[in-house]
Design a protein around this motif. Sequence first.
Motif, PDB file in Angstrom:
ATOM      1  N   VAL A  93      -8.044   4.652   4.779  1.00 19.53           N
ATOM      2  CA  VAL A  93      -8.094   4.094   3.424  1.00 19.53           C
ATOM      3  C   VAL A  93      -8.310   2.587   3.508  1.00 19.53           C
ATOM      4  CG1 VAL A  93      -6.810   3.740   1.290  1.00 19.53           C
ATOM      5  CG2 VAL A  93      -6.634   5.921   2.501  1.00 19.53           C
ATOM      6  N   ARG A 108     -14.504   8.172   5.062  1.00 17.86           N
ATOM      7  CA  ARG A 108     -14.720   9.174   4.024  1.00 17.86           C
ATOM      8  C   ARG A 108     -15.001   8.455   2.711  1.00 17.86           C
ATOM      9  NH1 ARG A 108     -11.272  11.245   0.500  1.00 17.86           N
ATOM     10  NH2 ARG A 108      -9.446  10.441   1.540  1.00 17.86           N
ATOM     11  N   ALA A 126       0.825  -1.213   0.000  1.00 15.72           N
ATOM     12  CA  ALA A 126       0.000   0.000   0.000  1.00 15.72           C
ATOM     13  C   ALA A 126       0.855   1.256   0.000  1.00 15.72           C
ATOM     14  CB  ALA A 126      -0.941  -0.008   1.202  1.00 15.72           C
ATOM     15  N   TYR A 130       0.630   4.108  -2.721  1.00 13.47           N
ATOM     16  CA  TYR A 130       0.291   5.470  -2.288  1.00 13.47           C
ATOM     17  C   TYR A 130       1.366   6.461  -2.714  1.00 13.47           C
ATOM     18  CZ  TYR A 130      -1.403   9.203   0.816  1.00 13.47           C
ATOM     19  OH  TYR A 130      -1.889  10.379   1.313  1.00 13.47           O
ATOM     20  N   LEU A 143       0.763   9.524  -5.158  1.00 17.67           N
ATOM     21  CA  LEU A 143       1.100  10.891  -4.753  1.00 17.67           C
ATOM     22  C   LEU A 143       2.000  11.551  -5.781  1.00 17.67           C
ATOM     23  CD1 LEU A 143       1.764  10.708  -0.886  1.00 17.67           C
ATOM     24  CD2 LEU A 143       0.026  12.082  -2.079  1.00 17.67           C
ATOM     25  N   GLN A 155      -5.647  13.253  -1.371  1.00 19.11           N
ATOM     26  CA  GLN A 155      -6.980  12.633  -1.355  1.00 19.11           C
ATOM     27  C   GLN A 155      -7.197  11.735  -2.570  1.00 19.11           C
ATOM     28  OE1 GLN A 155      -9.638  15.953  -0.932  1.00 19.11           O
ATOM     29  NE2 GLN A 155      -9.484  15.891   1.314  1.00 19.11           N
ATOM     30  N   HIS A 156      -6.765  12.209  -3.713  1.00 20.27           N
ATOM     31  CA  HIS A 156      -6.895  11.384  -4.921  1.00 20.27           C
ATOM     32  C   HIS A 156      -5.991  10.174  -4.829  1.00 20.27           C
ATOM     33  CE1 HIS A 156      -8.586  14.871  -7.590  1.00 20.27           C
ATOM     34  NE2 HIS A 156      -9.350  14.555  -6.560  1.00 20.27           N
ATOM     35  N   ARG A 164     -13.780   9.438  -3.693  1.00 16.11           N
ATOM     36  CA  ARG A 164     -14.162  10.426  -4.692  1.00 16.11           C
ATOM     37  C   ARG A 164     -14.231   9.807  -6.080  1.00 16.11           C
ATOM     38  NH1 ARG A 164     -11.653  12.760  -0.961  1.00 16.11           N
ATOM     39  NH2 ARG A 164      -9.665  11.900  -1.608  1.00 16.11           N
ATOM     40  N   GLN A 221      -7.303   2.762  -2.596  1.00 11.24           N
ATOM     41  CA  GLN A 221      -8.490   1.952  -2.316  1.00 11.24           C
ATOM     42  C   GLN A 221      -8.993   1.253  -3.583  1.00 11.24           C
ATOM     43  OE1 GLN A 221     -13.105   2.260  -1.109  1.00 11.24           O
ATOM     44  NE2 GLN A 221     -11.815   3.939  -0.401  1.00 11.24           N
ATOM     45  N   GLU A 222      -9.037   1.978  -4.694  1.00  8.86           N
ATOM     46  CA  GLU A 222      -9.518   1.376  -5.938  1.00  8.86           C
ATOM     47  C   GLU A 222      -8.593   0.270  -6.420  1.00  8.86           C
ATOM     48  OE1 GLU A 222     -12.388   1.785  -7.465  1.00  8.86           O
ATOM     49  OE2 GLU A 222     -12.940   3.101  -5.809  1.00  8.86           O
ATOM     50  N   GLU A 260      -5.224   8.598  -2.123  1.00  3.83           N
ATOM     51  CA  GLU A 260      -5.901   7.640  -1.238  1.00  3.83           C
ATOM     52  C   GLU A 260      -6.954   6.846  -2.019  1.00  3.83           C
ATOM     53  OE1 GLU A 260      -7.519   9.764   2.064  1.00  3.83           O
ATOM     54  OE2 GLU A 260      -5.612  10.813   2.440  1.00  3.83           O
ATOM     55  N   ASP A 261      -7.684   7.537  -2.848  1.00  2.15           N
ATOM     56  CA  ASP A 261      -8.702   6.852  -3.652  1.00  2.15           C
ATOM     57  C   ASP A 261      -8.069   5.821  -4.583  1.00  2.15           C
ATOM     58  OD1 ASP A 261     -10.707   8.254  -2.463  1.00  2.15           O
ATOM     59  OD2 ASP A 261     -10.759   9.823  -3.993  1.00  2.15           O
TER      60      ASP A 261
END
Lengths: 179, 293
Positions: B66, B93, A20, A24, A28, A35-36, B96, A42-43, A38-39
């Motif tokens: 996350v 959260r 991870a 990440y 970054l 924030q993007h 997005r 997760q995706e 992090e998404d």
Amino acid sequence: MARVAGGDTDALDLLYHRYARVVYGLALRILANPQHAEDVVQETFWRVWSRGATFQITGGSFPPWLFGIARNHCIDELRRRQARPATRPGDDSDILLAIPDGQPGVDDLTWEGERRRLIISALADLPDDQREVIELAYFNGLSQREIAERLNNPLGTVKTRVRLALQKLKGLLEHLNGE
Amino acid sequence: MHTDTSDTPDSQLEAYALGALDAADRAAVEQQLAESPERRAELRRLREVVAMLPYAVALADPPADVRERLFDRIAASRPAAPARPAAPAPARRPSRLMPAAMAILAALLIALGGLTMSLGSQVAGLDRSNRQLVDTLGQMQQILAQTQGQQGELAAQLATSREEIRSLSARLREDQYVISFVSAPGVATRDLSAASASLLARGEMYMYPGEASAVVIFSGLPALAPGQVYQFWLADESSQVAGGTFAVDETGLATLVVEAPREVNAFRQVMLTVEPTGGSVHPGQQVVLQGSL
């Protein structure tokens, strides 16, 4: 991965803990937006979970598949924005040249830290122009043609640089992947 | 714009592994990969190299939520899933990227739903058409069977008609022959009278002196029982010669053309008897008509 494909969440958790922070960090770097990024993490791991059977079928080793998913998410996000964060002068070459100053950090004490040290060392052995095309292609999601336009270089020159860079990295890192 | 079309897909394999090819170049490389196990092996090696590049950037721990959101999502996707591994539980959260993905998914579902309905409607329409065609085919087969049956009946009727035509033609020829025979100049006639007074039957024989042919016209003959026929005879002092058999219908009329073994006027008597079907070699006792030549 076989356990993940079989629905074992503990196995996914192991993979998450191992990769991870790489994903990440990559997100970054490409998106320059926590924030993007992090998404993307997760995706990416959601895809690992839901598409594990696909990896089982296609074979190969796990990191290229995982990082490929992560990078594709990042590039898709970049294209959605219709703007690339690395268009500012100086950004293109900053990251890969940001080689640690030799001070051993936490990463250097781990397995992934060892890999980081080796790839940075191998990249440092590349000529600047070859390292630059690798940077623009992989982290900025540019095609060879776009790189040629960006650098105002002949397309054939860019292709040659990409080819030579990858082959040289392969030679330098083969012993690592063979371990 | 710089162009370079001299590269072979081989030389593009590194760029392919790096994700730096345009769609057209990617297609060319993928075609070559499909045909070459060696190039696929080389691509795997190059991808291992590319997979090292993420380690070149600064590694960073993602926020704990996350991971929390990831496993929540997994748990929500599988109701019977085991409990997720323990982890810190920071504020949750929503992703997005999810709204966009969900919107795309929803659009896809709507499009697929519409497509499914459209296809379903088309399938139903085709099914209806198919059933109509099957019904029509069944009706046509039924009509064909009826037509074939009628054709068979018509063929039988035609055969019967032809037989009747042949019979009538023969009868016509015979009648014409009889008419020409009996009306020709020089014809001689002889009467045949009933052997029994109770019979109203009679006969008239037409003949030519010196010829073996003769025609006999009968009337008033009673219909015979099944298995019986009338048989005509010519006789002289030493022999009795059969001159033909025939039957009569309810009119009691008949015409017989006689072909004698020698000239008719050489015989002295004629007679008509009742004999079994097929005729007899010698005349029986049931004489119906008789006459002298």
